[in-house]
Enzyme design. Structure first.
Site, PDB file in Angstrom:
ATOM      1  N   ARG A  57       0.577  -1.261   0.070  1.00 20.34           N
ATOM      2  CA  ARG A  57       0.078   0.045  -0.031  1.00 20.34           C
ATOM      3  C   ARG A  57       0.873   1.331   0.058  1.00 20.34           C
ATOM      4  NH1 ARG A  57      -2.878  -3.814   1.821  1.00 20.34           N
ATOM      5  NH2 ARG A  57      -0.845  -4.418   2.861  1.00 20.34           N
ATOM      6  N   THR A  58       1.735   1.249   1.042  1.00 21.63           N
ATOM      7  CA  THR A  58       2.564   2.746   1.101  1.00 21.63           C
ATOM      8  C   THR A  58       3.464   3.087  -0.230  1.00 21.63           C
ATOM      9  OG1 THR A  58       2.729   2.187   3.562  1.00 21.63           O
ATOM     10  CG2 THR A  58       4.207   3.955   2.528  1.00 21.63           C
ATOM     11  N   LYS A  85      25.364  -6.858  -3.639  1.00 22.91           N
ATOM     12  CA  LYS A  85      26.776  -6.972  -3.750  1.00 22.91           C
ATOM     13  C   LYS A  85      27.508  -6.345  -2.366  1.00 22.91           C
ATOM     14  CE  LYS A  85      26.815  -5.639  -8.659  1.00 22.91           C
ATOM     15  NZ  LYS A  85      27.298  -4.547  -9.318  1.00 22.91           N
ATOM     16  N   ARG A 107      11.624   3.623   2.891  1.00 23.30           N
ATOM     17  CA  ARG A 107      11.195   2.758   4.038  1.00 23.30           C
ATOM     18  C   ARG A 107      12.536   1.800   4.455  1.00 23.30           C
ATOM     19  NH1 ARG A 107       5.963  -1.220   4.310  1.00 23.30           N
ATOM     20  NH2 ARG A 107       5.190   0.884   4.725  1.00 23.30           N
ATOM     21  N   HIS A 135       5.298   5.716  11.246  1.00 25.05           N
ATOM     22  CA  HIS A 135       4.885   5.498   9.789  1.00 25.05           C
ATOM     23  C   HIS A 135       4.155   6.978   9.724  1.00 25.05           C
ATOM     24  CE1 HIS A 135       3.554   4.000   6.267  1.00 25.05           C
ATOM     25  NE2 HIS A 135       3.453   3.001   6.568  1.00 25.05           N
TER      26      HIS A 135
HETATM   27  C1  NCD Z   1       1.702  -1.200   8.146  1.00 20.72           C
HETATM   28  C2  NCD Z   1       3.406  -1.148   8.262  1.00 20.72           C
HETATM   29  O1  NCD Z   1       4.219  -1.057   7.071  1.00 20.72           O
HETATM   30  O2  NCD Z   1       3.626  -0.513   9.335  1.00 20.72           O
HETATM   31  N1  NCD Z   1       1.485  -1.416   6.583  1.00 20.72           N
HETATM   32  C3  NCD Z   1       0.948  -0.316   5.926  1.00 20.72           C
HETATM   33  O3  NCD Z   1       1.983   0.564   5.520  1.00 20.72           O
HETATM   34  N2  NCD Z   1      -0.283  -0.054   5.518  1.00 20.72           N
HETATM   35  C4  NCD Z   1       1.006  -2.182   8.895  1.00 20.72           C
HETATM   36  C5  NCD Z   1       1.805  -3.517   9.092  1.00 20.72           C
HETATM   37  O4  NCD Z   1       2.876  -3.830   8.348  1.00 20.72           O
HETATM   38  O5  NCD Z   1       1.472  -4.282   9.935  1.00 20.72           O
END
Ligand code: NCD
Length: 307
Positions: A57-58, A85, A107, A135
């Site tokens: 999703r992100t 590498k 991320r 997040h």
């Molecule tokens: C969340 C995350 O990555 O922290 N997912 C997301 O971004 N929708 C929640 C999760 O992974 O549990």
């Protein structure tokens, strides 16, 4: 308000005015996108998504948001890159930055990595999740979903349930809610998964909060129930997962005991903690929540890019 050129690292950095501005902008962009499909605000701008941890999703919603704004997207492919590498994440990001992107969405599994790297990187960094820490853009879409549902945020009671210790969405959600008035949070989790002290210290005096073990104790008080999965990949030892697996669960049976079923949210992905039987309830909002992510991220990108 100006978020132009700023790094977006923590949900704590926003003011209430900025958050409400972004909600209204997301509503406006939603209408424009629904009408025109592709807009031209970000024409000529380039966003890089650099995800060193898995994501659906992100990453996708940022990519869709940038495309909908008329911008370009470059995805850094972790699996086929020189990370294999032995190149470090820091070197990788410096290389990406050298090609002059207009924004980088990052991320990473190391908590606090974005704030450490940001001073070395020219492009604004948007934190798309740093380990168990934060997040912030998930919190934006979570509170945006609540605001759309109720028309306001002040005065609401929110239950945050599940893995509050190793999850990064409960912390950022708490921080963003603390910008509003008269918020009550119930942290619902078995003891080993309760919210980290460092999180409640940051909202102390701004939010009324309680820690409880069982949903049944508080369900009747909740306007919103926000469920999260057990963060298997972050637990210090695999036997812990086996022990805690299935220890909390939301299904129709549990909800049937409530006087009033709250709005049900989940950042997704879900595992066993949220049963598919809940999906057909009108209170189930998690798919809509994920969809809202694209509009609020479009609003954030537009502001950070200053377009
Ligand atoms: C969340 C995350 O990555 O922290 N997912 C997301 O971004 N929708 C929640 C999760 O992974 O549990």
């Amino acid at each position: 308000m100006s978020l132009k050129g700023k790094d977006i690292i923590s949900a704590l950095q926003f003011t209430r005015e900025e958050v409400e501005y972004l909600f209204r902008l997301a509503e406006k962009l939603r209408k424009e996108i629904d009408e025109k499909g592709i807009l031209d605000y970000a024409k000529g701008k380039i966003m890089v998504t650099a995800f060193f941890e898995p994501s659906t999703r992100t990453k996708l919603s940022f990519q869709f948001a940038m495309k909908r704004l008329g911008g370009e997207v470059i995805d850094f492919e972790v699996t086929t890159s020189s990370l294999a590498k032995g190149e470090t994440d820091i070197d990788t990001l410096r290389i990406i930055d050298g090609y002059n992107p207009d924004v980088i969405v990052l991320r990473q599994k190391k908590p606090h990595f974005p704030e450490q790297i940001a001073p070395m990187i020219k492009a604004p960094i948007i934190n798309g999740g740093d380990g168990w820490n934060e997040h912030p853009t998930q919190a934006l879409l979570d509170v945006y979903t609540i605001w759309r549902e109720f028309g306001y945020v002040d005065g609401l009671t929110i239950g945050i349930m599940g893995d509050l210790k190793y999850g990064r969405t409960p912390s950022s959600l708490s921080y963003l809610l603390s910008k509003f008035k008269d918020i009550t949070i119930y942290y619902i989790a078995p003891q080993p998964l309760q919210i980290r002290d460092e999180v409640v210290e940051k909202i102390e005096g701004k939010v009324t909060y309680y820690k409880v073990e069982k949903l049944e104790e508080v369900i009747d008080k909740l306007d919103v129930l926000y469920v999260t999965r057990l963060q298997k990949e972050r637990l210090p030892d695999p036997s812990m997962y086996e022990k805690l697996k299935g220890i909390y669960k939301v299904d129709l049976q549990v909800l049937a005991k409530a006087k009033k079923i709250p709005v049900i949210m989940h950042p997704l992905p879900r595992t066993w903690e949220l049963d598919v039987s809940v999906d057909n309830l009108r209170q189930a909002r998690y798919f809509e929540q994920a969809q809202n992510g694209m509009y609020i991220r479009a609003a954030l990108l537009k502001e950070v890019l200053g377009v």
